[in-house]
Enzyme design. Structure first.
Site, PDB file in Angstrom:
ATOM      1  CE  LYS A   1      -3.983   1.922   2.573  1.00 46.07           C
ATOM      2  NZ  LYS A   1      -4.859   1.721   3.753  1.00 46.07           N
TER       3      LYS A   1
ATOM      4  CB  SER B   1      -8.146   3.513   2.804  1.00 46.13           C
ATOM      5  OG  SER B   1      -7.322   2.899   3.778  1.00 46.13           O
TER       6      SER B   1
ATOM      7  CB  SER C   1      -8.373   0.725   5.777  1.00 44.68           C
ATOM      8  OG  SER C   1      -9.079   1.933   5.760  1.00 44.68           O
TER       9      SER C   1
END
Lengths: 477, 486
Positions: free
Chosen positions: B79, B154, B178
């Site tokens: 990420k 996210s 997330s």
């Protein structure tokens, strides 16, 4: 009739701790270094970096708290103080607002007005900011983060002081205490100790505090004394003119002996303090506290008491010597090497203080070693050199910490102990100064002094004045 | 052998056994990225040359016998809020459009020690603020199961990359769900470990007291192995825990006999999609049949979790994001004077969701409101933790849905942020209480969109979660094989 005013003063004192590494990372706290050479992702606020508390900083803060009679907060936290400025890489300073490490302490101060206790509201740990450097040539500002994260404690007093003398006495007391602990060198000029003065005035006899101002940029005790006087007068003038004091931060300009407003309370920022989630709360264990307590050195008051019992030296000398950690350390070490305490004390009280004053140095800057002082004292004791030569040697020692034995040897400063040579010189002086001889014989005792001086001169100072005196009297009788 | 369909553990085994190589695996990933990335947009950065070079180096080390990590040679996506030395790290924000870190996050370093090979950086909601990966400054990521739908967020890029087989596994971060929610929307496994298990050093902070890094992957076995690799005590992170029980792969047993599983009635009320409800309850039934003791109970304070979370996370974020000011790194807007520069940089550099949360956070911390909002939220947080403590005195695991719905359509969520925030209802409590949580696929709705089952455990009880999740995964595979469904 003019009203009588009382000044009410509280101090915020920042002290840079002597830890070798920064408060939240492993970077060096050493002074100097090319810009940004003592930095890492943590103290430059890089994304993703995290602070970790330096244990040494905690130890120093607790030590100062214990020495100033504070309660140690057993569960303390760090908070973020949020404000935007480029010297502050995260745009928040890690400090302590809600649960500072020390609270509710006091120190005793002594002034001409007597002794009194000054309360300490709290002591908290925090990080220093970086330094902005304005480049006039390129019309830009550069940041050096070497200072960013240097550990500080802020000592906040109660509004217990009433005049500049008390303020200076309080600061000297703090400085001495902290120097004894080895927690900081506390140099105002170099910024390792910084004091902000909160001052208000009120009519004598009233209980309520007046509106206070905070004065910054005070770089010496002299500047502090002058700023207090100046601000007191400014506030009284305002009140006498029917105006009111505005709560604001003011900057003292010592050269112009005046202050000007930096910011008022109205445009004070909201720092949005909240507990720093990156730092876990600090729990102070009994054993940690005991460890620090056990390590506390002898403090000035205890030292004074012990000196009075152990050493036969005047109280005044004790006050001066224990008034500096460095002096006291030299005194004790020299005595431990076998020198007579009174002699050591004399060297410190007379020649050392004279040279410090002459060279505008602090006792903390003394460089000569106890070993060399002990040797010098031994040389005079053994009458190897006389006191005039000794003073000469001491001056060199004070500058360069030379070995007095070697120095005396190399420079040929040893006293002439050869009785024959001395007798010869005395005889020559008697022969060359018939008038003085006559005066002496006529009962003018003082004339002998001149003859001693002439002999010493002939001997180039390397004679024992006592022996000269004795020989003269013998030959003239 | 269809390389891309292998799990991370299967691929590592194949590489170790010489059936394939790290380089072949990476080339396969790159081919897949060439084919599908244009549609899905899982990545912000694909480091093509670097990835192949790293794969070659890893293969050499494997052949020389100097590398024997459990994930040796397996391509991984990370990420874009995890710092990677020398590789662009944007947090999907314009304000970090040019930020190349000088160091790697501890979790990334741990993965490298385990032999995994970095492909690039995945798309996300800007600074991890969002539930759809639509707040990214670099464009939306689409759900590989249905291009009209979001992948969740996210960590949407990471979940989508796993689902699209554009990587073998990925790292995400979970502040309020997330990792788990996008795992649910994309039909993959995702886990948030106990707070303090994985070092946060090098994770660009959103809500520091809530953030945890965790895996997104294809199987529960992968999940255990990856978590084992990234967990470590890190002296650079004060909130890091020195755990001795991180041998998570030892928990992979198909056995839930006697395990006490609680189902909170509060998680099955209004707002829950009936298809999601049916799938989740069917999963519970499967576990009951396998010997678990399953019962319903009342978990209190569920309604308070969302306001509490958005108060605390926004407060921390408002301070954490102050460092992005145009001075030291990242985007700087041209302006005259310091304060104008700050304003212009932050106005242009942050997107609207980030600004919304900075403003919210600044408000709840401001003088006069601190006690009423921030302090109260901290007190409620403590009460929520207490409610979970009570629940875990009775149950080994809490079972429920990961999200109230399957993946919404693109563009539906941002128009109504409050509704979007409400979608976090089942996941955020775990962050507030510091608990571990895992999401495992448990079926799909009528449109073919995946549904995720969430299991929550007490702090440090990841092994119980992994055992339950592993058992369920195996049972479901058998059932699916029986009915021809997958």
């Amino acid at each position: 009739m003019a009203k009588e005013y009382e000044t009410v003063i509280g101090l915020e004192v920042h002290v840079e701790l002597a830890a070798r590494t920064k408060i939240f990372c492993g970077c060096s706290t050493a002074f100097g270094g090319s810009p940004n050479s003592h930095t890492c992702p943590v103290c430059t606020g890089m994304p993703g970096s995290l602070p970790v508390l330096n244990r040494k900083v905690l130890e120093y803060a607790v030590a100062v708290g214990l020495a100033t009679n504070c309660n140690i907060t057993r569960y303390c936290k760090f908070d973020r103080k949020n404000y935007f400025y480029p010297d502050n890489p995260q745009n928040y300073q890690i400090s302590q607002l809600y649960l500072p490490i020390c609270r509710d302490g006091w120190v005793e101060i002594e002034t001409e007005g007597g002794t009194k206790k000054v309360g300490i509201h709290e002591i908290h740990m925090e990080e220093d900011a970086g330094k902005l450097i304005h480049d006039e040539w390129d019309d830009c500002t550069l940041v050096d983060y070497n200072r960013s994260g240097v550990p500080l404690i802020e000592i906040v007093s109660e509004p217990d002081m009433r005049n500049a003398d008390e303020v200076i006495a309080y600061l000297e007391k703090l400085r001495l205490t902290i120097q004894y602990l080895g927690a900081s060198d506390c140099k105002l000029q170099e910024g390792s100790m910084r004091a902000d003065v909160n001052l208000s005035v009120r009519q004598k006899g009233t209980e309520e505090f007046g509106t206070r101002t905070e004065m910054k940029n005070l770089n010496s005790f002299r500047a502090i004394a002058r700023a207090i006087e100046g601000e007191r007068n400014r506030q009284i003038d305002l009140l006498e003119a029917g105006e009111s004091v505005v709560q604001e931060t003011r900057r003292w300009d010592d050269a112009k002996e005046t202050s000007y407003a930096m910011r008022s309370k109205e445009d004070a920022q909201d720092y949005r303090y909240f507990p720093d989630p990156d730092l876990t709360p600090v729990s102070i264990s009994d054993s940690f506290l005991e460890e620090i307590r056990a390590r506390q050195p002898e403090m000035p008051e205890e030292k004074k008491k012990r000196y009075r019992e152990e050493f036969d030296i005047p109280d005044y000398d004790i006050g001066i010597i224990t008034g500096s950690k460095q002096m006291a350390d030299i005194f004790e070490a020299t005595v431990a090497l076998g020198s007579q305490p009174k002699k050591v004390s004399n060297w410190l009280m007379v020649e050392t203080l004279r040279l410090l004053k002459e060279k505008e140095m602090d006792p903390e800057d003394i460089r000569f070693s106890p070993e060399n002082l002990a040797r010098l004292i031994a040389l005079t004791e053994d009458k190897a050199i006389n006191s005039t030569v000794a003073k000469e040697v001491f001056e060199v020692m004070f500058e360069e910490d030379v070995d007095p034995e070697k120095y005396v040897e190399e420079k040929g400063l040893k006293m002439v102990s050869d009785e024959g040579a001395l007798r010869k010189a005395v005889e020559e002086v008697i022969a060359a100064n018939p008038q003085s001889v006559q005066d002496y014989r006529n009962g003018k005792e003082k004339a002998i002094g001149f003859l001693v001086g002439q002999t010493m001169k002939a001997m180039k100072g390397k004679a024992d004045p006592g022996s000269v005196n004795r020989l003269l009297k013998e030959l003239l009788s | 052998m269809e390389l891309l369909s292998l799990s991370a553990v299967e691929l590592a085994t194949a590489i170790r056994e010489g059936k394939t190589t790290a380089v072949e695996a990476m080339k396969a990933v790159m081919e897949r990225i060439d084919q599908t990335e244009g549609q899905y947009h899982c990545y912000v950065t694909v480091d093509r040359e670097g990835a192949l070079r790293r794969a070659e180096e890893t293969q050499k080390k494997l052949e020389a016998g100097t590398l024997a990590g459990p994930l040796a040679g397996v391509p991984v996506a990370v990420k874009d809020n995890l710092c990677t030395e020398g590789m662009l790290t944007t947090c999907a924000s314009k304000i970090l459009e040019n930020f190349v870190p000088t160091y790697s996050a501890e979790a990334v370093r741990n993965l490298e020690r385990a032999g995994a090979v970095l492909i690039g950086k995945t798309n996300m909601d800007e600074f991890a603020m969002g539930s759809t990966t639509e707040t990214s400054a670099y464009g939306v990521t689409r759900n590989p199961k249905d291009l009209e739908h979001v992948p969740g967020g996210s960590s949407g890029g990471s979940a989508a990359a796993v689902a699209a087989e554009e990587c073998f596994f990925a790292l995400g971060s979970d502040t309020g769900g997330s990792i788990r929610q996008p795992a649910s929307f994309c039909g993959v496994v995702g886990m948030k470990p106990t707070y303090g298990t994985v070092s946060r050093y090098g994770l660009v902070a959103y809500g520091s007291s809530l953030d945890q890094i965790g895996p997104l992957c294809k199987t529960v076995e992968d999940c255990a192995v990856i978590l084992e690799a990234i967990s470590s005590y890190d002296s650079k992170d004060s909130t890091s825990m020195d755990r001795k029980d991180t041998d998570f792969s030892s928990a992979l047993a198909e056995d839930v006999r006697g395990m006490r599983i609680g189902i909170p009635r509060d998680y099955f009320g209004e707002g829950l999609d009936p298809e999601v409800k049916t799938a989740v309850l069917a999963a519970a039934e499967l576990l009951r049949e396998a010997g678990a003791v399953v019962e319903e109970f009342d978990l209190s304070l569920v309604d308070y979790a969302i306001p509490t979370y958005y108060t605390i996370a926004a407060a921390e974020a408002s301070s954490n994001l102050e460092r992005f000011d145009g001075i030291k790194y990242g985007f700087r807007a041209e302006a005259r004077g310091l304060h104008q520069m700050y304003k212009a940089t932050r106005s242009q550099g942050f997107g609207s969701e980030v600004k919304r949360r900075i403003m919210l956070g600044s408000f709840v911390l401001s003088s006069g409101y601190y006690d009423a909002y921030y302090l109260k939220a901290l007190r409620v947080k403590a009460m929520i933790k207490k409610a979970f403590d009570d629940a875990f005195s009775k149950y080994d695991c809490i079972l429920g849905p990961t999200a109230p719905t399957t993946a919404p359509r693109l563009g539906e969520s941002l128009a109504d942020p409050i509704k979007m925030y409400l979608g976090d209802i089942y996941t955020i409590s775990a962050n507030l209480a510091g608990l571990p949580g895992i999401c495992v696929p448990c079926g799909q709705d009528g449109k073919g969109l995946p549904i995720g089952l969430q299991l929550l455990g007490d702090c440090f009880q990841e092994k119980k979660l992994l055992r339950a999740a592993y058992t369920y995964e195996q049972l479901r595979k058998e059932t699916a094989a029986g009915t021809g469904e997958r």
